[in-house]
Enzyme design. Structure first.
Site, short mmCIF file in Angstrom:
data_model
loop_
_atom_site.label_atom_id
_atom_site.label_comp_id
_atom_site.label_asym_id
_atom_site.label_seq_id
_atom_site.Cartn_x
_atom_site.Cartn_y
_atom_site.Cartn_z
N THR A 14 -31.95 49.59 -67.97
CA THR A 14 -30.63 50.21 -67.81
C THR A 14 -30.72 51.71 -67.56
O THR A 14 -31.75 52.34 -67.79
CB THR A 14 -29.76 49.95 -69.05
OG1 THR A 14 -30.35 50.56 -70.19
CG2 THR A 14 -29.57 48.47 -69.29
N ASP A 15 -29.59 52.26 -67.12
CA ASP A 15 -29.48 53.71 -66.92
C ASP A 15 -28.67 54.31 -68.06
O ASP A 15 -28.37 53.62 -69.04
CB ASP A 15 -28.86 54.01 -65.55
CG ASP A 15 -27.46 53.45 -65.38
OD1 ASP A 15 -26.83 53.07 -66.39
OD2 ASP A 15 -27.00 53.39 -64.23
N LEU A 16 -28.29 55.56 -67.95
CA LEU A 16 -27.54 56.22 -69.02
C LEU A 16 -26.19 55.58 -69.30
O LEU A 16 -25.65 55.71 -70.38
CB LEU A 16 -27.34 57.70 -68.69
CG LEU A 16 -28.60 58.57 -68.80
CD1 LEU A 16 -28.32 59.97 -68.29
CD2 LEU A 16 -29.10 58.60 -70.23
N ILE A 19 -25.91 50.23 -67.77
CA ILE A 19 -25.92 49.15 -66.77
C ILE A 19 -27.29 49.11 -66.10
O ILE A 19 -28.04 50.09 -66.12
CB ILE A 19 -24.79 49.31 -65.74
CG1 ILE A 19 -24.92 50.59 -64.94
CG2 ILE A 19 -23.43 49.25 -66.42
CD1 ILE A 19 -23.92 50.74 -63.81
#
Length: 133
Positions: A14-16, A19
């Site tokens: 995931t990203d920040l 997602i």
């Protein structure tokens, strides 16, 4: 026959925003393709060692439809849509339950060690078509 591959979204995917980072969908569908080939009875290691040929992605068209999130259980469906002389085409879709999240059209080419396209051997072609629509 459609091939099904189950995976889960881990924190590292995931990203920040929590997602799935877009490039990680490539990992999910690569794993699914590798498992489909293995389940068709093709050892890519043996193919390289014995015949000096490998599979490589030549072209890909992707559609990011909806985000996957941390801890989602995902299913990757892979369908062989056609086999040509030196390549084969796949439709791959990532699902979360009934929700379609990502779709890709993928062309895989058969290459020699020197990187030249080569015809897919007949025995390998026969194994692949078990996943053709």
């Amino acid at each position: 026959m459609t091939h099904h591959f189950q995976t889960r979204v881990y924190y590292e995917d995931t990203d920040l925003a929590g997602i799935v980072y877009h490039a990680n969908y490539l990992k999910f569908i690569e794993r699914a393709r590798s498992e489909m080939v293995r389940e068709a009875g093709i050892s890519q290691t043996a193919l390289k060692a014995g015949q000096g040929i490998v599979f490589a992605v030549r072209r890909m068209e992707m559609d990011f439809i909806a985000p996957a999130r941390f801890e989602d259980d995902l299913r990757v469906e892979t369908l062989l849509v056609g086999v040509k002389g030196a390549s084969f085409d796949l439709d791959q879709t990532v699902w979360r339950g009934a929700d379609r999240l990502y779709a890709a059209k993928v062309q895989v080419v058969c290459l020699t060690d020197s990187g030249r396209a080569v015809r897919i051997p007949a025995d390998i072609r026969q194994k692949l078509v078990t996943f053709q629509q």
